[in-house]
Structure formats: C-alpha cells, structure tokens
Scaffold this motif. Structure first.
Motif, mmCIF file in Angstrom:
data_model
loop_
_atom_site.group_PDB
_atom_site.id
_atom_site.type_symbol
_atom_site.label_atom_id
_atom_site.label_comp_id
_atom_site.label_asym_id
_atom_site.label_seq_id
_atom_site.Cartn_x
_atom_site.Cartn_y
_atom_site.Cartn_z
ATOM 1 N N UNK A 114 51.315 70.370 6.353
ATOM 2 C CA UNK A 114 50.274 71.260 6.857
ATOM 3 C C UNK A 114 50.015 71.041 8.340
ATOM 4 N N UNK A 115 50.034 69.770 8.780
ATOM 5 C CA UNK A 115 49.866 69.466 10.195
ATOM 6 C C UNK A 115 50.577 68.155 10.523
ATOM 7 N N UNK A 116 50.561 67.782 11.793
ATOM 8 C CA UNK A 116 51.309 66.617 12.264
ATOM 9 C C UNK A 116 50.800 65.309 11.664
ATOM 10 N N UNK A 117 49.509 65.178 11.498
ATOM 11 C CA UNK A 117 48.954 63.950 10.939
ATOM 12 C C UNK A 117 49.413 63.747 9.500
ATOM 13 N N UNK B 75 59.201 67.106 12.865
ATOM 14 C CA UNK B 75 60.155 66.021 13.019
ATOM 15 C C UNK B 75 59.355 64.770 13.345
ATOM 16 N N UNK B 76 59.578 63.729 12.565
ATOM 17 C CA UNK B 76 58.861 62.469 12.736
ATOM 18 C C UNK B 76 59.869 61.408 13.144
ATOM 19 N N UNK B 77 59.638 60.785 14.286
ATOM 20 C CA UNK B 77 60.482 59.692 14.741
ATOM 21 C C UNK B 77 59.875 58.380 14.292
ATOM 22 N N UNK C 136 57.572 54.669 3.951
ATOM 23 C CA UNK C 136 58.136 53.528 4.698
ATOM 24 C C UNK C 136 57.009 52.742 5.352
ATOM 25 N N UNK C 137 56.265 51.937 4.594
ATOM 26 C CA UNK C 137 55.090 51.260 5.166
ATOM 27 C C UNK C 137 55.408 50.287 6.309
ATOM 28 N N UNK D 206 53.041 62.567 9.498
ATOM 29 C CA UNK D 206 53.157 61.149 9.859
ATOM 30 C C UNK D 206 52.707 60.247 8.720
ATOM 31 N N UNK D 207 51.625 60.624 8.051
ATOM 32 C CA UNK D 207 51.121 59.798 6.951
ATOM 33 C C UNK D 207 52.065 59.802 5.753
ATOM 34 N N UNK D 208 52.705 60.929 5.478
ATOM 35 C CA UNK D 208 53.675 60.975 4.375
ATOM 36 C C UNK D 208 54.857 60.050 4.641
#
Length: 65
Positions: A22-25, A5-7, A35-36, A28-30
């Motif tokens: 695959x992982x949290x980083x 879950x990304x806030x 949404x830049x 977040x990057x996706x």
C-alpha cells in the motif's frame, strides 16, 4: 497496490527485492519481517523501465512481455 523496490543488506551482501504494498513503510516492514537481521537501505517506487533493464531476483523468474 503499488510495486516498491526495497534495498537491503544481509551481512556483506546487498540485495534488492520488489514487493507490492500500500505504501513504502508497509513494503519496508514486510521485508524486515521476513529478514529480521537485514538492514533496509532504501525503499522506492518500482521503475518499470529500469527494472526491465536490470531485473531483480523476484522479477527474473517472471516473464516480461
């Protein structure tokens, strides 16, 4: 793959999205790539129990068994 879950914050609105990565980083990057202009506020592993009680926009459209 694990669900994260990304806030994020877009202007004055806060939003939480669930994404498989695959992982949290990578999660977040996706989200940042889609949404830049958004500010990522947190990334955590999805909590199945909590997500069922308070579904995010991405989960509301899915039927939960």
């Amino acid at each position: 793959m694990t669900s994260y879950t990304v806030g994020l914050k877009l202007g004055t609105r806060a939003k939480a999205l669930t994404i498989d990565a695959e992982d949290a980083l990578v999660a977040a990057l996706r989200i940042k790539l889609e949404n830049p202009e958004a500010l990522v506020t947190y990334v955590r592993k999805s909590n199945r129990r909590g997500d069922r009680r308070h579904p995010h926009e991405g989960l509301r459209s899915k039927k939960i068994a």
